[in-house]
Write a protein that holds these residues in place. Structure first.
Motif, PDB file in Angstrom:
ATOM      1  N   GLU A 202       8.072 -10.537 -13.069  1.00 42.01           N
ATOM      2  CA  GLU A 202       7.421 -10.695 -11.759  1.00 42.01           C
ATOM      3  C   GLU A 202       8.154 -11.687 -10.850  1.00 42.01           C
ATOM      4  OE1 GLU A 202       3.339 -11.489 -12.709  1.00 42.01           O
ATOM      5  OE2 GLU A 202       2.914  -9.360 -13.117  1.00 42.01           O
ATOM      6  N   PRO A 203       8.564 -12.881 -11.339  1.00 44.41           N
ATOM      7  CA  PRO A 203       9.297 -13.789 -10.461  1.00 44.41           C
ATOM      8  C   PRO A 203      10.617 -13.206  -9.948  1.00 44.41           C
ATOM      9  CG  PRO A 203       8.506 -14.964 -12.390  1.00 44.41           C
ATOM     10  CD  PRO A 203       8.269 -13.505 -12.642  1.00 44.41           C
ATOM     11  N   ALA A 204      11.220 -12.301 -10.733  1.00 44.74           N
ATOM     12  CA  ALA A 204      12.477 -11.672 -10.315  1.00 44.74           C
ATOM     13  C   ALA A 204      12.259 -10.537  -9.317  1.00 44.74           C
ATOM     14  CB  ALA A 204      13.239 -11.154 -11.533  1.00 44.74           C
ATOM     15  N   GLY A 205      10.987 -10.199  -9.052  1.00 49.01           N
ATOM     16  CA  GLY A 205      10.702  -9.140  -8.087  1.00 49.01           C
ATOM     17  C   GLY A 205      11.055  -7.751  -8.579  1.00 49.01           C
ATOM     18  N   LEU A 206      10.933  -7.526  -9.891  1.00 49.54           N
ATOM     19  CA  LEU A 206      11.274  -6.225 -10.483  1.00 49.54           C
ATOM     20  C   LEU A 206      10.029  -5.341 -10.457  1.00 49.54           C
ATOM     21  CD1 LEU A 206      13.346  -7.511 -13.536  1.00 49.54           C
ATOM     22  CD2 LEU A 206      14.121  -7.124 -11.183  1.00 49.54           C
ATOM     23  N   ARG A 207       9.915  -4.520  -9.430  1.00 42.47           N
ATOM     24  CA  ARG A 207       8.672  -3.769  -9.209  1.00 42.47           C
ATOM     25  C   ARG A 207       8.548  -2.525 -10.079  1.00 42.47           C
ATOM     26  NH1 ARG A 207       9.129  -4.294  -2.734  1.00 42.47           N
ATOM     27  NH2 ARG A 207       8.573  -6.489  -2.562  1.00 42.47           N
ATOM     28  N   ILE A 253      10.696  -0.485 -19.952  1.00 38.22           N
ATOM     29  CA  ILE A 253      10.982   0.623 -19.042  1.00 38.22           C
ATOM     30  C   ILE A 253      11.440  -0.004 -17.728  1.00 38.22           C
ATOM     31  CG2 ILE A 253       9.977   2.546 -17.739  1.00 38.22           C
ATOM     32  CD1 ILE A 253       7.919   2.773 -20.103  1.00 38.22           C
ATOM     33  N   SER A 254      12.532   0.505 -17.150  1.00 38.85           N
ATOM     34  CA  SER A 254      13.058  -0.089 -15.922  1.00 38.85           C
ATOM     35  C   SER A 254      13.793   0.971 -15.117  1.00 38.85           C
ATOM     36  CB  SER A 254      13.985  -1.270 -16.276  1.00 38.85           C
ATOM     37  OG  SER A 254      14.346  -2.007 -15.121  1.00 38.85           O
ATOM     38  N   THR A 255      14.466   0.540 -14.062  1.00 36.98           N
ATOM     39  CA  THR A 255      15.326   1.409 -13.254  1.00 36.98           C
ATOM     40  C   THR A 255      16.702   0.771 -13.189  1.00 36.98           C
ATOM     41  OG1 THR A 255      14.780   0.255 -11.199  1.00 36.98           O
ATOM     42  CG2 THR A 255      13.391   2.154 -11.786  1.00 36.98           C
ATOM     43  N   VAL A 256      17.706   1.559 -12.819  1.00 37.98           N
ATOM     44  CA  VAL A 256      19.055   0.988 -12.719  1.00 37.98           C
ATOM     45  C   VAL A 256      19.110  -0.082 -11.626  1.00 37.98           C
ATOM     46  CG1 VAL A 256      20.313   2.897 -13.786  1.00 37.98           C
ATOM     47  CG2 VAL A 256      19.798   2.995 -11.321  1.00 37.98           C
ATOM     48  N   ALA A 257      18.351   0.094 -10.555  1.00 32.37           N
ATOM     49  CA  ALA A 257      18.337  -0.914  -9.482  1.00 32.37           C
ATOM     50  C   ALA A 257      17.714  -2.223  -9.975  1.00 32.37           C
ATOM     51  CB  ALA A 257      17.579  -0.385  -8.269  1.00 32.37           C
ATOM     52  N   ASP A 258      16.598  -2.125 -10.714  1.00 33.79           N
ATOM     53  CA  ASP A 258      15.961  -3.334 -11.240  1.00 33.79           C
ATOM     54  C   ASP A 258      16.852  -4.045 -12.259  1.00 33.79           C
ATOM     55  OD1 ASP A 258      13.698  -3.253  -9.695  1.00 33.79           O
ATOM     56  OD2 ASP A 258      12.282  -2.992 -11.362  1.00 33.79           O
ATOM     57  N   LEU A 259      17.543  -3.282 -13.113  1.00 38.08           N
ATOM     58  CA  LEU A 259      18.441  -3.915 -14.082  1.00 38.08           C
ATOM     59  C   LEU A 259      19.525  -4.706 -13.375  1.00 38.08           C
ATOM     60  CD1 LEU A 259      18.882  -1.196 -16.871  1.00 38.08           C
ATOM     61  CD2 LEU A 259      17.444  -3.242 -16.935  1.00 38.08           C
ATOM     62  N   ARG A 261      19.399  -5.992 -10.378  1.00 35.02           N
ATOM     63  CA  ARG A 261      18.771  -7.158  -9.754  1.00 35.02           C
ATOM     64  C   ARG A 261      18.524  -8.261 -10.796  1.00 35.02           C
ATOM     65  NH1 ARG A 261      16.050  -8.889  -5.284  1.00 35.02           N
ATOM     66  NH2 ARG A 261      14.306 -10.323  -5.664  1.00 35.02           N
ATOM     67  N   PHE A 262      18.010  -7.885 -11.958  1.00 34.29           N
ATOM     68  CA  PHE A 262      17.728  -8.861 -13.015  1.00 34.29           C
ATOM     69  C   PHE A 262      18.986  -9.615 -13.436  1.00 34.29           C
ATOM     70  CE2 PHE A 262      17.791  -9.481 -17.703  1.00 34.29           C
ATOM     71  CZ  PHE A 262      16.941 -10.577 -17.768  1.00 34.29           C
ATOM     72  N   TYR A 263      20.043  -8.879 -13.748  1.00 29.16           N
ATOM     73  CA  TYR A 263      21.261  -9.549 -14.224  1.00 29.16           C
ATOM     74  C   TYR A 263      21.932 -10.359 -13.119  1.00 29.16           C
ATOM     75  CZ  TYR A 263      20.968  -7.425 -18.830  1.00 29.16           C
ATOM     76  OH  TYR A 263      20.549  -7.088 -20.098  1.00 29.16           O
ATOM     77  N   ARG A 264      21.818  -9.909 -11.891  1.00 28.08           N
ATOM     78  CA  ARG A 264      22.377 -10.674 -10.766  1.00 28.08           C
ATOM     79  C   ARG A 264      21.682 -12.032 -10.658  1.00 28.08           C
ATOM     80  NH1 ARG A 264      21.935  -6.797  -7.588  1.00 28.08           N
ATOM     81  NH2 ARG A 264      20.212  -7.348  -6.224  1.00 28.08           N
ATOM     82  N   LEU A 265      20.347 -12.031 -10.736  1.00 31.03           N
ATOM     83  CA  LEU A 265      19.591 -13.280 -10.668  1.00 31.03           C
ATOM     84  C   LEU A 265      19.835 -14.156 -11.893  1.00 31.03           C
ATOM     85  CD1 LEU A 265      16.204 -11.886  -9.275  1.00 31.03           C
ATOM     86  CD2 LEU A 265      17.873 -13.283  -8.029  1.00 31.03           C
ATOM     87  N   LEU A 266      19.928 -13.521 -13.066  1.00 29.53           N
ATOM     88  CA  LEU A 266      20.157 -14.285 -14.295  1.00 29.53           C
ATOM     89  C   LEU A 266      21.484 -15.039 -14.225  1.00 29.53           C
ATOM     90  CD1 LEU A 266      19.166 -14.881 -17.261  1.00 29.53           C
ATOM     91  CD2 LEU A 266      20.654 -12.984 -17.950  1.00 29.53           C
ATOM     92  N   LEU A 267      22.548 -14.342 -13.836  1.00 29.18           N
ATOM     93  CA  LEU A 267      23.874 -14.956 -13.792  1.00 29.18           C
ATOM     94  C   LEU A 267      24.017 -15.940 -12.639  1.00 29.18           C
ATOM     95  CD1 LEU A 267      26.114 -11.955 -14.872  1.00 29.18           C
ATOM     96  CD2 LEU A 267      25.542 -13.983 -16.191  1.00 29.18           C
TER      97      LEU A 267
END
Length: 372
Positions: A202-207, A253-259, A261-267
């Motif tokens: 949720e904080p990463a905005g992964l809808r 379960i996710s989408t390629v766009a969310d993945l 976004r997640f790794y971009r924020l993580l790194l």
């Protein structure tokens, strides 16, 4: 100098994977502000319904990065010690000497020596990874089985150890991540799924990212076709499946766009602190489930080509589905790919997977996506 994003080249590369035998696949590649999304093939071989790049998908062990990040957040808050023995938190699940010597870090980077529970939960995979002696029967038997995580953990903990705690190379094992899920539950008072959702997703905005609550994938998605090394012919649809057999180790379960976004924020140090990210990027040699030795950190692993930039991310498979997400260390170039067929390589007489045109086609797609 950054490599350009060439839509025509990416379109051709993803189409070639479909032509090589993948029923359907879809991807997102990013270079700075430029974004390419593509898809090729079908989401349903019976109806011909096409795949689209915005579909939700089971991403398998890519989940491990999310779970590892949630653990690192608890380390930052002082609730978990990264080098504290797991027996101090979960003495009943990892009793005795091993509980005193296996640390939280060893679970996250697969150097605990704990065995994989999968061959014990799925009897027809008992010989795994001796593939020629396995069969797909258990995949059907357990389609709607509701496993208790402690039951699976016990299978892995009581099985013969695959190494000494902290020894390298480590051996990749889902038992480690089910224990981390129990650890999160112990220190937060909520389920690991709720903890990861509240503190990471949720904080990463992964809808479009979340854990399944039943055997179905909600929203637009592809069917998932499992070949089990040619033993299931034609490949069978396993898109409806109870994912309690992996839980927070691989059920997301996710989408390629969310993945991406997640790794971009993580790194970028926005999900865990920069010092925690540095811990995640400290690697050790680990034997993967395919039997290859890879460098593995804390829920992250690098991909490097000679003379090229390093990418960080994670791949994953479930029955019939797979995904790979990789982000360059500077966060500027990213790739996330989802596939709807798994274990397409047939076996030779000695049980070794044979080369398939899909292998080279995927390598080419990944190279074009990461390096242009």
């Amino acid at each position: 100098m950054r490599n350009p994003l060439d839509p025509a080249e990416l379109d051709a590369a993803i189409e070639n994977v479909h032509r090589a035998g993948m029923p359907g696949l879809f991807a997102e590649v990013r270079d700075g502000d430029r974004v390419w999304r593509g898809a090729a093939g079908v989401a349903d071989v019976a109806t011909g319904r096409p795949v689209t790049a915005d579909m939700r998908h089971r991403v398998g062990s890519t989940t491990k990065t999310f779970t590892a990040a949630a653990v690192l957040q608890q380390v930052e808050s002082g609730r978990i010690g990264l080098d504290t023995p797991i027996g101090r938190y979960l003495p009943r699940l990892v009793p005795g000497g091993r509980g005193d010597t296996i640390t939280v870090r060893m679970l996250i980077n697969h150097t605990s020596g704990l065995a994989e529970y999968l061959p014990y939960a799925y009897p027809s995979l008992k010989a795994y990874p001796a593939l020629a002696d396995t069969g797909p029967q258990s995949l059907d038997d357990h389609r709607l089985t509701r496993f208790a995580p402690t039951e699976l953990i016990e299978m892995g903990v009581t099985a013969p150890a695959v190494g000494a705690p902290g020894g390298t190379p480590g051996v990749y094992s889902n038992t480690n991540y089910l224990l981390l899920a129990q650890l999160l539950e112990q220190v937060t008072g909520t389920t690991a799924e709720e903890c990861v959702t509240r503190n990471v997703i949720e904080p990463a905005g992964l809808r479009d990212t979340g854990f399944p609550t039943g055997p179905y994938v909600d929203g637009p998605h592809s069917q998932l076709y499992e070949s089990w090394f040619g033993m299931i012919d034609p490949p069978r649809d396993y898109s409806v499946y109870d994912m309690s057999w992996v839980g927070p180790a691989a059920s997301l379960i996710s989408t390629v766009a969310d993945l991406n976004r997640f790794y971009r924020l993580l790194l970028a140090g926005e999900i865990v602190s920069p010092s925690s990210l540095a811990q995640m990027q400290r690697t050790v040699p680990v034997v993967s489930q395919e039997g290859k030795v890879i460098d593995y950190g804390l829920g992250l692993h690098p991909t490097e080509a000679p003379g090229r930039a390093t990418f960080w991310g994670h791949g994953g498979t479930v029955w019939g589905g797979g995904a790979l997400a990789m982000t360059r260390a500077d966060g500027k170039r990213q790739m996330a790919v989802a596939l709807n067929l798994q274990r397409w390589n047939r076996l030779d007489s000695s049980g070794k997977p044979q080369p398939h045109p899909l292998d080279d086609a995927l390598v080419t797609l990944y190279r074009v996506a990461m390096y242009g």
